[in-house]
Design an enzyme around this catalytic site. Sequence first.
Site, short mmCIF file in Angstrom:
data_model
loop_
_atom_site.label_atom_id
_atom_site.label_comp_id
_atom_site.label_asym_id
_atom_site.label_seq_id
_atom_site.Cartn_x
_atom_site.Cartn_y
_atom_site.Cartn_z
CG ASP A 1 -34.28 -5.72 37.44
OD1 ASP A 1 -33.84 -6.49 38.61
OD2 ASP A 1 -33.73 -4.58 38.74
CG ASP B 1 -32.35 -7.94 43.43
OD1 ASP B 1 -33.25 -8.42 43.91
OD2 ASP B 1 -31.41 -8.67 43.69
#
Length: 309
Positions: free
Chosen positions: A62, A64
């Site tokens: 991922d 962010d």
Amino acid sequence: MAALGWLTPRRRSATARSVLAGEASAEAARKSSQEAQETPQVTDSEPEFPVRGDDKAAAFFDLDNTVMQGAALFHFGRGLYKRKFFETRDLARFAWQQAWFRLAGVEDPEHMQDARDSALSIVKGHRVAELESIGEEIYDEYMADRIWPGTRALAQAHLDAGQKVWLVTAAPVEIAQVISRRLGLTGALGTVAESVGGIYTGKLVGEPLHGPAKAEAVRALTAAEGLDLSRCAAYSDSHNDIPMLSLVGHPYAINPDAKLRKHAREKDWRLRDYRTGRKAAKVGIPAAAGVGAVAGGTAAAIALSRRRR
């Protein structure tokens, strides 16, 4: 032992005991060394991972708050605002929508649609090549210094082991690809905005790559690449990515939010926290604080703009 005959009985006895102790110690050391080579060691440390040369494994990260501090889309928006892609009133509307998502803690379909429409309206009519070029500049301006060194090292470990590494994010795929390329990763999965003739139409292709959609993207990619999900790893900070993390054999919670931390502990997943002790202890607070900073900054920008009129 005959060489000790010239010593007094007492000294001979002490020396003999020393020799015997030394020989016994050497024999024990030799025996222990042989056993160590013949018997696998059992320790409390984690086994070697990633496994070097495992071409059926890959890693999915991922973006962010996992690879990078903050939201890529927010940093990208800062860069576009600086380049006058949109006006202060657009920035205020966008900041309010982001604040609502974070403070409400839920993803209301109507509000999410409004946010998507706002973001897409900004790039509508612009050329894809233009946004890609600007993305390179924005990475240097706002993102390069926000990469978590710890997570970067995890990604590099997979690369060094000969495995492919992808970013998986709801951010626009153009941004994700820039970040992936700059970090030397294999590639990126991201949200795709529709374009015709190289120009953005203001619509999405499907839906944002979020939550369960990430898991489906990873599943499809691993199938196409001939990978084994049970040997793959996934890394995320958010409980929204539990579907993706649950898909692989090696899930990691990185800088986890409260819900993911709880879930990870229940499932005995590995955790890594690269935030400061104070931030790590207040899981959930940084998000709200970030909203305050955005809202406050927006208000200040609006006030300054009005004073200059």
